[in-house]
Enzyme design. Sequence first.
Site, short mmCIF file in Angstrom:
data_model
loop_
_atom_site.label_atom_id
_atom_site.label_comp_id
_atom_site.label_asym_id
_atom_site.label_seq_id
_atom_site.Cartn_x
_atom_site.Cartn_y
_atom_site.Cartn_z
CG HIS A 92 -10.15 81.37 -53.71
ND1 HIS A 92 -9.66 81.13 -52.46
CD2 HIS A 92 -9.63 80.39 -54.51
CE1 HIS A 92 -8.88 80.06 -52.49
NE2 HIS A 92 -8.84 79.60 -53.72
CG ASP A 146 -9.58 78.78 -48.57
OD1 ASP A 146 -9.46 79.86 -49.18
OD2 ASP A 146 -9.27 78.63 -47.38
#
Length: 417
Positions: A390, A394
């Site tokens: 992450h 995303d």
Amino acid sequence: MAVELVMPKMGLTMTVGSVGKWLKKEGEAVAKGERVAEVLTEKITNLVESPADGVLLRIVAPEGTSLPIGGIMGYVGAAGEKVPGLPSVAAVPKEESAAGPVPQGASGGLAGERPFPVRISPVARKMALEHNIEYAHLRGTGPGGRITKEDIEAVLASPDTAPQAFLPAAGFDGAPLPGATSPDEPLTGFVDERPYSGVRRIIGDRMLSSWSVAPKVTHHARADAKALLELRASINEMLEKEQRFTVTDMLVKITAMALRQKLFMNVSLRGERIVTFREVHLGVAVALEGALIVPVIRNADEKSLTRISRELKDLSRRARENALAPEEISGGTFTLTNLGGYRSTEFFTPIINQPESAILGIGRTNDMPAAVDGEVVVRPMMALSLAHDHRVIDGAPAAEFLALLIELIEKPLQVLL
């Protein structure tokens, strides 16, 4: 003059190697170019050759010792030739000297009266560890006070003469384990034990590092595999057995094509830079006995299904024969791991193969109810688990990539033929 046998550099990213297994014993004759030891890195096992004719005069780094590139593993020279002293402490792991582990006292100092390092032959050290003997305080009868095989045998033959030679059996928390009070008594409740070292230790360290470094998110979804499996069966009917495609072959091609369209998944965090790769080099996890390796299919998006299948079969075979070159297991940009063949796992949490940023896990395919054109039908549904870092990818882009994967699996003709 004795010649140093040093830790070689195998691959551009290698900084440390571990001595896996010595193929020669001290005093054995060796020829220049003859294989004398196995070396393990985080990516591959390789063989080290003797730099000269003669005998293996001394093994400095026992099996399981980690050394930096150029660290001294041993010496080769003429029989009876003197060799230099042991390398400095800085050249070996913190928890272990080149000659063996250093027992610690309660205050953190060295246990016993013996100065660092403990000089013990590899054979004697192995025997001591096998029989749970604390050898740091023993006085060796070998040259320079070196502890020999005969010294350990003497302790085993007369344990009463060395009442503190045996280490107490202890559990993970330091508490005594039930069972052995002497080397001849097995530990109660234990079937087997083995050192956490070699390939197993390297894999574990890499997995821990990846898990600790990357804030990971895993997306789970199912894809209707009916068209994919039917296409595979249809094609394989026309091929010889050794040429037939596996589900993994087809998924490699599909994943590579999806990455080509969604290059934001084909990235790596390198220091202060996020690097997007224009070439798709797909790693495929291959399970070995007690180990795992990830050979790489380079430019997988540009290759035909036939070529991918041929390369993957060859890489998998040579992986099991420990015959892969360093460049064949490095440089990947994305990894695929398929557990579907075990018929036991559906969704799981694959660990990202650093320094990549994502990995696709394939679980088993189950027949289950699915809604198709407003009707409930039974379809083979494939379990997918996409894990991503992450820091650089995303959730929304990852979901977009996964949606494309599902579409290509459910409509494979558009990319496979």
